[in-house]
Each structure stands twice: as C-alpha cells, then as structure tokens.
Design a protein around this motif. Structure first.
Motif, PDB file in Angstrom:
ATOM      1  N   GLY A   1      18.097  35.429 -38.920  1.00 54.60           N
ATOM      2  CA  GLY A   1      17.632  34.062 -38.724  1.00 54.60           C
ATOM      3  C   GLY A   1      18.732  33.061 -38.503  1.00 54.60           C
ATOM      4  N   GLY A   2      19.963  33.499 -38.350  1.00 55.07           N
ATOM      5  CA  GLY A   2      21.069  32.574 -38.123  1.00 55.07           C
ATOM      6  C   GLY A   2      22.365  33.340 -38.023  1.00 55.07           C
ATOM      7  N   SER A   3      23.443  32.613 -37.883  1.00 53.02           N
ATOM      8  CA  SER A   3      24.749  33.258 -37.812  1.00 53.02           C
ATOM      9  C   SER A   3      25.124  33.816 -39.182  1.00 53.02           C
ATOM     10  N   PRO A   4      25.989  34.829 -39.229  1.00 52.35           N
ATOM     11  CA  PRO A   4      26.402  35.380 -40.531  1.00 52.35           C
ATOM     12  C   PRO A   4      26.989  34.323 -41.457  1.00 52.35           C
ATOM     13  N   GLU A   5      27.724  33.366 -40.904  1.00 55.86           N
ATOM     14  CA  GLU A   5      28.316  32.301 -41.721  1.00 55.86           C
ATOM     15  C   GLU A   5      27.223  31.447 -42.362  1.00 55.86           C
ATOM     16  N   ASP A   6      26.220  31.054 -41.577  1.00 56.70           N
ATOM     17  CA  ASP A   6      25.134  30.238 -42.105  1.00 56.70           C
ATOM     18  C   ASP A   6      24.309  31.008 -43.127  1.00 56.70           C
ATOM     19  N   ASN A   7      24.109  32.290 -42.886  1.00 56.48           N
ATOM     20  CA  ASN A   7      23.333  33.094 -43.830  1.00 56.48           C
ATOM     21  C   ASN A   7      24.030  33.190 -45.187  1.00 56.48           C
ATOM     22  N   VAL A   8      25.351  33.302 -45.181  1.00 58.19           N
ATOM     23  CA  VAL A   8      26.085  33.352 -46.447  1.00 58.19           C
ATOM     24  C   VAL A   8      25.957  32.024 -47.187  1.00 58.19           C
TER      25      VAL A   8
END
Length: 356
Positions: A230-237
């Motif tokens: 649902g988003g970039s790995p950075e945003d998911n973290v």
C-alpha cells in the motif's frame, strides 16, 4: 702522547693536551667481518674492535645477549611464581566463599564474593553472623524489588491489552495512514523504541524484523494489519512504527484514538515527543558548535550556576540560581570581577536558549 693502556691491555682516555680524535677507514670486507662477529657475540662493532685489540679472538665469557636472556628468564620465573601465588590466593578465597555458601541455603559463592567486594570486607576471612544476615537482607530486598517491578509490568501490560481492542487498533491504523507526510522514519522509530521498555522489551536500540513478531505475540489481534503493502517501504515502516508506538502507550492514554492524523499524533504524545527530540538535537548541535568555537555550552553554563546537568529549566529557576551564585562571585563579597562576568553571561545564554 698515545692513549694509555690499563693493566688489562685496554685503551683508556688520554689527558694529553695534544690528544686528538682518530678516524679509521675500514675496508668493506673488514666491516662485514665486524658485523659477523658482532652478530655471533651479541655485541656492537665497538666491542668487537675492543676485544680484537686486546688480543682476545674468542667471544666474551658472558656476552650481553646471554645476560639479557638470563635476566629475561629470571623475570619470567618470578612472574610465574607470582601468578601461582595469586592463583593460590584466589582459590583460597573462593573456598571460603563456598564454605559460607554451604551455610546459607539459596546463596551462591559468587553472590558472597560480590557482596564482600562491594562492602569492602576482608575476603580472606569467613562472613560473620552479622555479615551473613546483612547479605540475606540484601538478597531478600532485591527479590521483593524484582517481584514488585514484575507485578507493575504485568499490570501495565494487562491494562494495555484491555485497551487494545480491535476497534481502537483499527482507528489507530487509519489515523497513521497519512503520517508519512508529517514525520520521518527516524522520528517514528525513536517513538517506538522509547515505548518498548514499558512492556518489558528492553535492550532494543534499533528496529529489526524480530521486533515485529515479538509485538504481535504481545497483541495477537494486531497480526491482521498489513504494513508491507500500500505504499513505499519507507512509508510502510513509518506507519508500522507509529501504529505500535501508539498501541504500546494505550495503557496510559484515555479515551479513543482520534480519526484525524494530526489529532491522533497529538493525543498519543508523538508531537511532544518529536519536538523534544528536535530540541535535544538542536541543543546538542549548538553545544558542539560552541565547543568548536571555544565558547561555553549549556552544560558549562549550568555548572557555573550550580544547576543540574540535565532536565528542563525555567527562567525563574535560572534567575534564582544566578542570585545564589552572585552572592559568592561578587567582588564585594570575596569573588572577582571575572567570575561575576562569567555567571552573568551564563545566565543570559541559558535564558536566551529558552526563548528560542
């Protein structure tokens, strides 16, 4: 006048006014021979020449190398002796600790040894009756303290689990959806890491994959939330860290999570946490630049005014500390003009830092 010779046919210094320095140029083969003999005898070239001039072609009876070897061996023997002696002393002390432990059920020799060291007791003597009772009291106090801390931790975790209902967790998940536009990964990670100790997950200084499974074991229902899509790995973290950071703080929060992202972050204390981290970072950078420029930092200013090295300050606290310090630093009261100037500047810098 030639140099004098001693009875042993060795040259000695000359006291004649006409004595002069003598330089001798040697053939390369002669130098090689001198080096060979010097290596065999363990001496320098000058010693070899001295031995050759006195008519002795054999090596000295006890060359310096042999003497050094003997001294080195002697030191090794003595150090080995001391090591053996220290080992005997340590073994005797451990035997005393083991004997004391046999008289105290549930107490180990290691605990007794540490107790003696901390209390600066004579380790070569058994514990007295008073010492044994003091050790038992200390162990009992530590045991009760551990039990109380465990009970408080269990109570805190129980309240958190009661507050972490599916509806609240879904509300938190929805509120942190837009959080990546408001904060950074580092800030979100720090927000989570500071909450781990409140649920017994100590010793964590960074985010890794293992922490997610431990958190999901703590709140099993949270496994249904997916933070890998649902988003970039950075945003998911960022979303994942904020979600768990809020969930772990539910025991200390009242009411339900607001749906608005900004309101939710303010409700859970993230906004205050983020501003505090930014203030600490700015203060650290300011102190670093002050030190590099040769100016006192806030730590030195606090020390001048007798203030604690850490903790928040107010203008009233700074002014009160300044008045107390000025009574001793004033030139009319035994101080110096330089000291008075330093504490005035320290007061001004600390107040200015609060107003920024």
């Amino acid at each position: 006048m030639p140099s004098k010779r001693s009875a042993g046919a060795r040259f000695g210094p000359s006291d004649s006014p006409g004595a002069r320095r003598l330089e001798v140029w040697l053939q390369p083969r002669t130098i090689e021979l001198l080096d060979t003999l010097a290596q065999q005898w363990g001496v320098a070239r000058g010693k070899v020449i001295d031995q050759l001039l006195t008519g002795c072609s054999a090596s000295p009876a006890q060359p310096p190398r042999a003497e050094r070897h003997a001294l080195k061996q002697d030191r090794l023997d003595r150090s080995e002796f001391y090591d053996r002696d220290a080992a005997r002393l340590q073994a005797r002390r451990w035997e005393i600790c083991r004997k004391d432990a046999s008289d105290l059920p549930g107490v180990t020799a290691k605990q007794i040894n540490i107790f003696k060291i901390e209390q600066k007791m004579n380790r070569d003597q058994p514990l007295s009756d008073a010492g044994k009772q003091a050790l038992l009291d200390l162990i009992e106090h530590h045991r009760r303290q551990v039990q109380e801390e465990a009970a408080l931790l269990a109570e805190h975790i129980q309240r958190m689990k009661q507050r972490a209902t599916p509806d609240r967790l879904r509300a938190i998940d929805g509120a942190v959806e837009s959080a990546p536009q408001m904060t950074t990964r580092d800030a979100a990670a720090r927000f989570l890491l500071t909450a781990l100790a409140t649920v017994g997950l100590n010793g964590q200084d960074r985010i890794d994959e293992r922490i997610w499974s431990e958190l999901e074991d703590l709140i099993p229902y949270a496994k249904v939330f997916d933070f890998t899509s649902g988003g970039s790995p950075e945003d998911n973290v960022i979303r994942r860290c904020l979600f768990w950071g809020v969930a772990l703080r539910l025991a200390t929060l009242e009411g339900d999570p607001p749906q608005d992202t900004a309101e939710c972050l303010a409700w859970c204390g993230f906004a205050v946490h983020q501003s505090e981290q930014a203030r600490n970072t700015a203060q650290w950078w300011s102190e670093l630049t002050d030190r590099m420029a040769g100016r006192p930092g806030s730590e030195a200013d606090r020390r001048l005014l007798g203030l604690p090295a850490e903790g928040n300050l107010t203008v009233q606290t700074i002014k009160a500390a300044y008045k107390l310090t000025a009574r001793k630093a004033h030139p009319d009261l035994g101080g110096t003009a330089e000291q008075m100037t330093q504490i005035i500047q320290a007061k001004d810098r600390l107040i200015q830092a609060l107003e920024q």
